[in-house]
Write an enzyme that holds these catalytic residues in place. Structure first.
Site, PDB file in Angstrom:
ATOM      1  N   ASP A 299       0.896  -1.155   0.000  1.00  0.00           N
ATOM      2  CA  ASP A 299       0.000   0.000   0.000  1.00  0.00           C
ATOM      3  C   ASP A 299       0.934   1.204   0.000  1.00  0.00           C
ATOM      4  OD1 ASP A 299      -1.447   2.272   0.886  1.00  0.00           O
ATOM      5  OD2 ASP A 299      -3.030   0.929   1.554  1.00  0.00           O
ATOM      6  N   HIS A 300       0.969   1.935  -1.104  1.00  0.00           N
ATOM      7  CA  HIS A 300       2.025   2.945  -1.229  1.00  0.00           C
ATOM      8  C   HIS A 300       1.879   4.065  -0.199  1.00  0.00           C
ATOM      9  CE1 HIS A 300      -0.826   5.292  -3.664  1.00  0.00           C
ATOM     10  NE2 HIS A 300      -0.035   6.330  -3.470  1.00  0.00           N
TER      11      HIS A 300
ATOM     12  N   HIS B  30      -5.746   2.764   1.591  1.00  0.00           N
ATOM     13  CA  HIS B  30      -4.977   3.928   2.042  1.00  0.00           C
ATOM     14  C   HIS B  30      -5.562   4.564   3.309  1.00  0.00           C
ATOM     15  CE1 HIS B  30      -3.238   3.271  -1.770  1.00  0.00           C
ATOM     16  NE2 HIS B  30      -3.994   4.058  -2.487  1.00  0.00           N
TER      17      HIS B  30
HETATM   18  C1  BG6 Z   1      -4.023   5.196  -5.960  1.00  0.00           C
HETATM   19  C2  BG6 Z   1      -5.411   5.360  -6.524  1.00  0.00           C
HETATM   20  O1  BG6 Z   1      -3.933   4.020  -5.216  1.00  0.00           O
HETATM   21  O2  BG6 Z   1      -3.733   6.302  -5.118  1.00  0.00           O
HETATM   22  C3  BG6 Z   1      -5.538   6.663  -7.289  1.00  0.00           C
HETATM   23  O3  BG6 Z   1      -5.717   4.263  -7.383  1.00  0.00           O
HETATM   24  C4  BG6 Z   1      -5.121   7.817  -6.412  1.00  0.00           C
HETATM   25  O4  BG6 Z   1      -6.861   6.851  -7.762  1.00  0.00           O
HETATM   26  C5  BG6 Z   1      -3.749   7.547  -5.790  1.00  0.00           C
HETATM   27  O5  BG6 Z   1      -5.067   8.982  -7.207  1.00  0.00           O
HETATM   28  C6  BG6 Z   1      -3.418   8.611  -4.764  1.00  0.00           C
HETATM   29  O6  BG6 Z   1      -2.083   8.465  -4.394  1.00  0.00           O
HETATM   30  P1  BG6 Z   1      -1.231   9.712  -3.908  1.00  0.00           P
HETATM   31  O7  BG6 Z   1       0.083   9.127  -3.509  1.00  0.00           O
HETATM   32  O8  BG6 Z   1      -1.174  10.666  -5.066  1.00  0.00           O
HETATM   33  O9  BG6 Z   1      -2.016  10.279  -2.768  1.00  0.00           O
END
Ligand code: BG6
Length: 504
Positions: A189-190, A252
């Site tokens: 989960d990034h 997230h």
């Molecule tokens: C991704 C989603 O996991 O996270 C996207 O699929 C979203 O829709 C993105 O825009 C948001 O990531 P960050 O790091 O830009 O907050």
């Protein structure tokens, strides 16, 4: 997890990327590997094998990736370092469901072992469409490419989405576990790769002053906002199937809830941290159908202005149905049934095409009693609000009351602010560096365990079910460039609260 540098280092290994011709590889994974190389955190004995259906040879793959790194690297690319990395890059062309692909992959990995000393240690990154996750892992099993020995390890990183509801997430884990042990599965989960997300634990547990007030006695409520200004960015096909809830909340946003809400773990060992995260997720009060109606809000953006730019409605985006009922915005109120949080609502919201891009957590404390100010011109006391800003600004601020200068007692609200970049400077980061490095080092702390993923889906599946049974009639219900639908404001107004909208 906060500073494991003394105990963890990446060992000799090869990384295999399934879906190597895709967006994630060029925008995030390769730039992250380059940044790791720059920080000297990649093992010297290292290789990358990309697998995709595209007609690349290793040579043309290198050329393409070299073009891309100049676009996506944060800052100038160091030629010497890049040529070190690109020499270790190979491509295998093939379909993910064709056994011949895995024979070719095996040859490429044997070559990496011989030429780059990768010692049979491999980690596979599944950057493919989710329907290929178990197909790839099955083939890795059949060809023994996922088999660990006493002297070599094998790990698999699985991208999101991990399932689309509770049953499919369980089924996927079951499929993967036919080939892999749970400890070989790294569900990524990034959000957990973001410095400021990791900093939530440091902030809470490396400071003596916050933890004693981090509970229902002192906290009135918590707000988590993940506002995006972008629309669906050409991902209409995916998004029509997913929607904002599946896309952002069980993964997230639940990470953020668990880090804010968890009890202190006994150590930073992977399972100690994840046990506490899972416990708090399991304490979230399940939604029954009435709760879904009362405590959740969905929205879809219409056209509107983002600054000076006029943006189309979601329904006018490519690969989106003209009558689409897919939500691009979600807000909800969660209750956590445990001693720390009973009676302290957690309000969550996320949406596309919102006024500004801001991710932040606001902890609003109970107001001080007004007794002392009864006979002064002060009419209300503002609450103290602690804000953990995750992006684009990274920092922490505390709002408190101060006397405004003058001979009568008047109060103003002021902020005490800490900004990450001012103190520590900026290091280029895609958010994937830490996670890739941890996987190479065998540290799964920042990856999701099966029970955590399931807990996230267990909370959200009843919401999805009720929403499916009761299609909305009022979409689009918020304009691009606004802070979301009115119903989301009503959700808080009913509790005599309001959203805190940060604007730059
Ligand atoms: C991704 C989603 O996991 O996270 C996207 O699929 C979203 O829709 C993105 O825009 C948001 O990531 P960050 O790091 O830009 O907050």
């Amino acid at each position: 997890m906060v500073d494991g540098s003394k105990t963890r280092s990446a060992t000799a290994c090869a990384m295999v990327i399934f879906g190597a011709a895709g967006d994630l590889t060029r925008r995030k994974l390769i730039p992250a590997l380059y940044n790791l190389a720059k920080e000297q955190l990649l093992p010297r004995d290292f290789a990358i094998v990309g697998v995709s259906r595209t007609d690349f040879t290793s040579e043309t793959f290198r050329e393409k990736i070299t073009e891309d790194i100049h676009k996506y690297a944060d800052g100038a690319v160091d030629d010497e370092l890049w040529s070190w990395l690109v020499r270790r890059l190979y491509h295998v062309k093939g379909e993910f469901d064709d056994p011949a692909t895995y024979d070719k992959l095996k040859e490429a990995l044997d070559k990496a072992d011989t030429e780059h000393g990768t010692k049979g240690n491999y980690f596979y990154y599944l950057a493919t469409a989710p329907n290929f996750f178990s197909v790839v892992v099955d083939h890795l099993g059949q060809t023994k490419l996922a088999c660990e020995t006493d002297s070599s390890w094998r790990r698999v990183i699985v991208e999101k989405p991990f399932g689309r509801d509770l049953d499919s997430a369980r089924a996927l884990t079951h499929e993967l576990q036919k080939t892999l042990k749970e400890k070989q599965i790294y569900r990524i989960d990034h959000y957990l790769g973001k410095e400021t997300v990791q900093n939530i634990l440091a902030f809470r547990f490396a400071n003596g002053i916050f933890e004693p007030i981090w509970n229902r006695r002192y906290i009135d409520h918590v707000q988590i906002t993940v506002a995006e200004s972008v629309g669906v960015e050409g991902r209409g096909g995916y998004y029509e199937e997913a929607g904002a809830l599946r896309d952002m909340v069980p993964n997230h946003i639940m990470q953020l809830v668990s880090l804010v809400g968890m009890e202190p773990p006994v150590s930073f060992e992977a399972n100690a941290v994840r046990d506490e995260q899972a416990k708090v997720l399991n304490a979230i009060q399940p939604f029954n159908p009435e709760d879904v109606l009362a405590r959740t809000v969905r929205g879809q953006y219409g056209e509107g202005a983002m600054g000076s730019e006029q943006c189309p409605a979601y329904r006018a985006e490519p690969r989106v149905a003209a009558t689409s009922k897919t939500e691009t915005y979600v807000a909800m109120k969660l209750n956590i049934d445990n001693w720390r949080w009973a009676g302290v609502p957690f309000y969550l919201r996320t949406g596309k095409r919102m006024k500004e891009r801001h991710t932040y957590i606001s902890i609003q404390f109970r107001r001080a009693p007004k007794v002392l100010f009864r006979d002064t011109p002060v009419e209300t006391l503002a609450p103290n609000i602690l804000t953990l800003q995750i992006q684009p600004e990274e920092g922490i601020s505390l709002q408190f009351a101060a006397k405004t200068p003058g001979s009568v007692m008047k109060l103003g609200t002021v902020d005490m602010e800490f900004n990450y970049a001012d103190y520590f400077g900026k290091t280029p980061s895609t958010g994937y560096e830490r996670l890739l490095h941890d996987c190479m080092a065998g540290d799964a702390t920042l990856f999701q365990r099966a029970d955590m993923v399931e807990a996230g889906w267990a909370i959200m599946t009843p919401v999805l079910d009720v929403w499916k049974a009761l299609p909305v009639r009022n979409f689009p219900n918020y304009a691009s460039g606004s802070w979301g639908p009115k119903e989301a404001d009503d959700l808080l107004t009913r509790d005599e609260r309001r959203w805190r909208n940060l604007e730059s």
